[in-house]
Design an enzyme around this catalytic site. Structure first.
Site, PDB file in Angstrom:
ATOM      1  N   ARG A  47      17.499  40.905 -12.597  1.00  0.00           N
ATOM      2  CA  ARG A  47      16.743  42.315 -12.077  1.00  0.00           C
ATOM      3  C   ARG A  47      15.264  42.629 -13.533  1.00  0.00           C
ATOM      4  O   ARG A  47      14.453  43.404 -13.344  1.00  0.00           O
ATOM      5  CB  ARG A  47      17.622  43.346 -11.198  1.00  0.00           C
ATOM      6  CG  ARG A  47      16.676  44.566 -10.786  1.00  0.00           C
ATOM      7  CD  ARG A  47      17.152  45.357 -10.145  1.00  0.00           C
ATOM      8  NE  ARG A  47      18.411  45.161  -9.784  1.00  0.00           N
ATOM      9  CZ  ARG A  47      19.425  46.048 -10.937  1.00  0.00           C
ATOM     10  NH1 ARG A  47      18.641  46.419 -11.751  1.00  0.00           N
ATOM     11  NH2 ARG A  47      20.585  45.959 -10.642  1.00  0.00           N
ATOM     12  N   TYR A  98      -7.143  53.097  -1.739  1.00  0.00           N
ATOM     13  CA  TYR A  98      -6.097  53.392  -0.146  1.00  0.00           C
ATOM     14  C   TYR A  98      -4.830  53.543   0.183  1.00  0.00           C
ATOM     15  O   TYR A  98      -4.316  54.430  -0.288  1.00  0.00           O
ATOM     16  CB  TYR A  98      -5.237  51.776  -1.251  1.00  0.00           C
ATOM     17  CG  TYR A  98      -4.184  50.808  -0.644  1.00  0.00           C
ATOM     18  CD1 TYR A  98      -5.179  49.877   0.425  1.00  0.00           C
ATOM     19  CD2 TYR A  98      -3.297  51.123  -1.017  1.00  0.00           C
ATOM     20  CE1 TYR A  98      -4.171  49.313   1.066  1.00  0.00           C
ATOM     21  CE2 TYR A  98      -1.995  50.527  -0.028  1.00  0.00           C
ATOM     22  CZ  TYR A  98      -2.606  49.411   1.188  1.00  0.00           C
ATOM     23  OH  TYR A  98      -1.907  48.404   1.847  1.00  0.00           O
ATOM     24  N   ASP A 169      -6.456  51.538  -9.804  1.00  0.00           N
ATOM     25  CA  ASP A 169      -6.558  50.285  -8.843  1.00  0.00           C
ATOM     26  C   ASP A 169      -7.973  49.774  -9.207  1.00  0.00           C
ATOM     27  O   ASP A 169      -8.641  49.586  -8.754  1.00  0.00           O
ATOM     28  CB  ASP A 169      -6.047  51.122  -8.267  1.00  0.00           C
ATOM     29  CG  ASP A 169      -5.340  50.482  -6.685  1.00  0.00           C
ATOM     30  OD1 ASP A 169      -6.088  48.684  -7.281  1.00  0.00           O
ATOM     31  OD2 ASP A 169      -4.702  50.152  -5.447  1.00  0.00           O
ATOM     32  N   LYS A 194      -3.767  40.369  -2.727  1.00  0.00           N
ATOM     33  CA  LYS A 194      -5.283  40.554  -1.711  1.00  0.00           C
ATOM     34  C   LYS A 194      -5.960  38.593  -3.573  1.00  0.00           C
ATOM     35  O   LYS A 194      -5.795  37.824  -2.966  1.00  0.00           O
ATOM     36  CB  LYS A 194      -6.148  41.511  -2.387  1.00  0.00           C
ATOM     37  CG  LYS A 194      -5.141  42.845  -1.870  1.00  0.00           C
ATOM     38  CD  LYS A 194      -4.995  42.682  -0.568  1.00  0.00           C
ATOM     39  CE  LYS A 194      -3.800  43.754   0.128  1.00  0.00           C
ATOM     40  NZ  LYS A 194      -4.283  45.574  -0.336  1.00  0.00           N
TER      41      LYS A 194
END
Ligand SMILES: *Cc1c(COP(=O)(O)O)cnc(C)c1O
Length: 363
Positions: A47, A98, A169, A194
Site C-alpha cells: 500500500r 467533471y 484537472d 482517459k
C-alpha cells in the site's frame, strides 16, 4: 530523470520512467506483483509503494514538470486533494466540470465538511474575484462537457494572491498540450483512465506537484485512505502513455477536421471546441430526441461514456440527471479517436442526416 528535461515532451513521453540502462536489463520496469516485501528495504508493504507505480509516476512527473503520485482512479486522486482542505474552508469550482468532482464537492458541502462556490470560468474577472476568500481553487480546463477554457495564469495569480492553492484537472488537455505547473498551479490532477492510458481498459488517477510538502501530505493520505492502483494497471497505463503524443496528435487533427464539417451540417446549431485536443461537443437544432437519434444511428462511433480512448465514442450528456441544467438537452460530447477521419465523418454525417430528417429513414 534530469536528462529528460532538455527533450521535447514527445521524446520524454517515450524515455521517462525506464529502468537504468544496464546490459541485460529489460527496457520496461516489469510488473511487480507483491503485497509484502522482505523487511529492511525501502518499501515493506504494497500500500506504500510499488515499482510499477514509480515507473508510471516518473514518466508523468517528467511530462508535467513535477513529482507524480498514482491513484486507483481519477476520483481517488480528486478526493485525496479535496481532503487536504481544512474543515469549513472554501473551494471555488467551475459550474461545469467533471460530474464526479462536482458531486463529491456537493456531498462534502452537505456534510458541513467544506464550502463550495461555483463560478463561470470563462468570466475571468468574476472568477478571479470569487477566489478572494478561498482555500482551494479547483480548475478544470477545458471543462467537461461545455469545453470552456479558463484563463489559467490570471486565475492562478488571483488564487495565490488570496493565499489559496490551485489544482488543475488536466485530463482533457494532457501534459502534451497544457502544463499547468509551469503556469504556477500547485497541483495537477488526472484521470489517467482517459487519454493518458488511452485504451479504455483500466482506471487510474494521478496528482502531480512541485511542492514537497503537498507531495508528502498526499503520499501520506494515499497510504492511509488506501486508494492505490494495482501494479498491472500502472504497467498498462505507462504502456499506453508511451504513444500519448501520437494519439493526441492524430485525435486532435481528426477533431479539428470534424469540427469544420460538423459546423457546416444543417442539424448542428453549435459546435464547442477549444481549438485543441480531442474532445468536442455539439448541440442540435431539434433537441434531445434528435441527439438520441444521432447517437443511436452511428455504426463506427460507439455510444459510451468516458473519453480519451483510441476509439471514437459519443453520448448525450443530459441523459444523466446529474448533468448541469445549464448544459443544453441536445448536447452530445464526442471523444474523437485515432481512426481514419473520412470513416469517422461518413458515419457521423449519416447519423446527423438521420437527426435532420426526424428519423424518417427508419420509419
Ligand atoms: C473521468 C474524469 C475524472 C474521474 O476519473 P476516474 O478515473 O473515472 O475516476 C475526473 N476528471 C475528469 C475531467 C474526467 O474526465
Amino acid at each position: 530523470m534530469p536528462e529528460d528535461r532538455a527533450h521535447a515532451p514527445r521524446t520524454t513521453v517515450v524515455t521517462a520512467g525506464r529502468p537504468p540502462r544496464v546490459p541485460g536489463a529489460p527496457l520496461n520496469t516489469p510488473i511487480e506483483l507483491a503485497s509484502t516485501y522482505v523487511a529492511g528495504g525501502e518499501v515493506e508493504y504494497g500500500r506504500v509503494g510499488n515499482t510499477s507505480w514509480t515507473a508510471f509516476e516518473d514518466a508523468l512527473g517528467a511530462l508535467e514538470g513535477g513529482r507524480a503520485l498514482a491513484f486507483a482512479s481519477g476520483m481517488a486522486a480528486v478526493s485525496t486533494v479535496l481532503d487536504l482542505v481544512a474543515v469549513g474552508d472554501l473551494v471555488v469550482v467551475p459550474q461545469h466540470a467533471y460530474q464526479g468532482s462536482l458531486q463529491r464537492l456537493d456531498d462534502l458541502e452537505a456534510r458541513g465538511r467544506l464550502r463550495v462556490r461555483r463560478v463561470d470560468v470563462e468570466d475571468t474577472a468574476a472568477a478571479a474575484e470569487a477566489c478572494a476568500d478561498a482555500a482551494l481553487v479547483w480548475l478544470e480546463s477545458p471543462t467537461n462537457p461545455a469545453l470552456e477554457v479558463a484563463d489559467l495564469p490570471r486565475l492562478i495569480e488571483a488564487a495565490h494572491a488570496a493565499g489559496a492553492w490551485v489544482a488543475v484537472d488536466n485530463t482533457f488537455a494532457t501534459p502534451l498540450l497544457q502544463r499547468p505547473l509551469e503556469q504556477r498551479a500547485d497541483l495537477v490532477v488526472h484521470s489517467a483512465t482517459k487519454l493518458i492510458a488511452g485504451h479504455s481498459d483500466l482506471l487510474m488517477g494521478a496528482v502531480v506537484t512541485r511542492d514537497d510538502e503537498l507531495y508528502e501530505a498526499l503520499a501520506h493520505a494515499r497510504t492511509l485512505a488506501g486508494g492505490v492502483p494495482g501494479a498491472v494497471e500502472a504497467y498498462l497505463a505507462l504502456r499506453g502513455m508511451r504513444t500519448l503524443a501520437l494519439r493526441v496528435e492524430r485525435a486532435g487533427s481528426n477533431a479539428a477536421d470534424l469540427v469544420q464539417r460538423m459546423g457546416a451540417h444543417p442539424a448542428v446549431s453549435r459546435v464547442r471546441y477549444p481549438g485543441f485536443g480531442s474532445i468536442v461537443a455539439i448541440e442540435l437544432h431539434d433537441g434531445a430526441d434528435a441527439a438520441d437519434r444521432v447517437v443511436a444511428a452511428t455504426r463506427l462511433w460507439i455510444p459510451a461514456t468516458s473519453l480519451g480512448g483510441v476509439e471514437s465514442t459519443l453520448e448525450r450528456r443530459r441523459r444523466y440527471a446529474t448533468e448541469a441544467a445549464s448544459i443544453d438537452e441536445s448536447l452530445i460530447r464526442l471523444s474523437v479517436g485515432i481512426e481514419d477521419v473520412e470513416d469517422l465523418w461518413a458515419d457521423l454525417a449519416q447519423a446527423l442526416d438521420h437527426a435532420a430528417d426526424g428519423g424518417a429513414a427508419t420509419r
